[in-house]
Design an enzyme around this catalytic site. Structure first.
Site, short mmCIF file in Angstrom:
data_model
loop_
_atom_site.label_atom_id
_atom_site.label_comp_id
_atom_site.label_asym_id
_atom_site.label_seq_id
_atom_site.Cartn_x
_atom_site.Cartn_y
_atom_site.Cartn_z
N GLY A 25 0.85 -1.16 0.00
CA GLY A 25 0.00 0.00 0.00
C GLY A 25 0.90 1.22 0.00
O GLY A 25 2.08 1.14 -0.31
N ARG A 26 0.37 2.34 0.38
CA ARG A 26 1.19 3.55 0.39
C ARG A 26 1.90 3.77 1.71
O ARG A 26 2.79 4.61 1.81
CB ARG A 26 0.33 4.75 0.01
CG ARG A 26 -0.04 4.68 -1.48
CD ARG A 26 -0.55 5.94 -2.11
NE ARG A 26 -0.28 7.15 -1.40
CZ ARG A 26 -1.22 7.87 -0.75
NH1 ARG A 26 -2.46 7.45 -0.68
NH2 ARG A 26 -0.90 8.98 -0.15
N GLU A 73 5.74 4.21 1.89
CA GLU A 73 6.30 5.46 1.40
C GLU A 73 6.67 6.40 2.54
O GLU A 73 7.64 7.14 2.45
CB GLU A 73 5.31 6.17 0.48
CG GLU A 73 5.04 5.49 -0.81
CD GLU A 73 3.96 6.21 -1.62
OE1 GLU A 73 3.75 7.43 -1.42
OE2 GLU A 73 3.31 5.54 -2.43
N CYS A 98 4.59 -6.08 -2.05
CA CYS A 98 4.20 -4.91 -2.82
C CYS A 98 5.17 -3.74 -2.60
O CYS A 98 6.32 -3.80 -3.01
CB CYS A 98 2.76 -4.54 -2.48
SG CYS A 98 1.96 -3.40 -3.63
N HIS A 99 4.74 -2.69 -1.93
CA HIS A 99 5.60 -1.54 -1.65
C HIS A 99 6.42 -1.72 -0.37
O HIS A 99 7.23 -0.87 -0.03
CB HIS A 99 4.76 -0.27 -1.55
CG HIS A 99 4.27 0.23 -2.88
ND1 HIS A 99 3.37 -0.48 -3.66
CD2 HIS A 99 4.53 1.37 -3.56
CE1 HIS A 99 3.11 0.20 -4.76
NE2 HIS A 99 3.81 1.32 -4.72
N TYR A 152 6.16 -4.77 -5.94
CA TYR A 152 5.30 -4.33 -7.03
C TYR A 152 6.24 -4.02 -8.19
O TYR A 152 7.25 -3.33 -8.01
CB TYR A 152 4.51 -3.10 -6.57
CG TYR A 152 3.46 -2.66 -7.55
CD1 TYR A 152 2.36 -3.47 -7.83
CD2 TYR A 152 3.57 -1.44 -8.20
CE1 TYR A 152 1.39 -3.06 -8.74
CE2 TYR A 152 2.61 -1.03 -9.10
CZ TYR A 152 1.53 -1.85 -9.37
OH TYR A 152 0.57 -1.45 -10.27
#
Length: 184
Positions: free
Chosen positions: A85-86, A89, A115-116, A135
């Site tokens: 997900g974000r 970040e 993923c992230h 990802y």
């Protein structure tokens, strides 16, 4: 009961938090969710819409974090999970999140990243020479972090098990559970 920690935050992908959370609990682990603060987290749902070049994002479930990163003693846990997900970040900038990740790599303890999630691993400096999935658009992030990118659903490199995104859940968690049980 052995404990596993999930490192996440707001804007984490709902499925990527809940699937390992529930699978690990089903296997008998005590699972704690750690975030920048102990608070109610807002997760998101990523999906693909025809005609879009990338995924879209919608509000997902909410869930309480059990513990703030600063209060985590990683020695209390046998493994760590970093969903995507974000959230990665911004949690990659948290010094305590990086401290926790480094502990698991320094102690060769199991880590699952999806993923992230490898963005946090790269920021913590633990991908150097390691093979990791992510990802696919994060290939450059894995490589800038010193890692070797492999586009796979269950990439195992020692203690690290990584995958691309939530469609990889069955392969990713099957491989992670095997690493976790082998090191128990």
């Amino acid at each position: 009961m052995a404990k596993v920690i999930i490192l996440t935050g707001d804007a984490a992908e709902t499925l990527e938090v809940f699937y390992p959370y529930q699978r690990l609990r089903e296997a008998g682990y005590d699972v704690h969710i750690a975030a920048p603060e102990k608070k109610k987290l807002q997760f998101v749902v990523h999906d693909f819409v025809e005609g879009f070049d990338t995924y879209t994002e919608k509000p997902g479930h909410t869930w309480d974090a059990d513990i703030a990163f600063r209060d985590v003693d990683p020695a209390d846990y046998v493994a760590a999970v970093v969903p995507g997900g974000r959230a990665p970040e911004f949690i990659r900038n948290d010094e305590d999140a990086k401290r926790i990740v480094r502990y698991f790599f320094d102690h060769d303890a199991p880590v699952a990243a999806l993923c992230h999630g490898p963005m946090l691993l790269a920021a913590a400096g633990v991908l150097q020479g390691r093979t990791s999935s992510a990802y696919p658009e994060l290939k450059v992030d894995v490589e800038l972090g010193g890692g070797i990118f492999e586009n796979g659903g269950a990439v195992v490199d020692g203690n690290l098990v990584s995958g691309r995104a939530w469609p990889d859940h069955p392969e990713w968690m099957r491989a992670f559970m095997a690493v976790l049980e082998a090191r128990a």
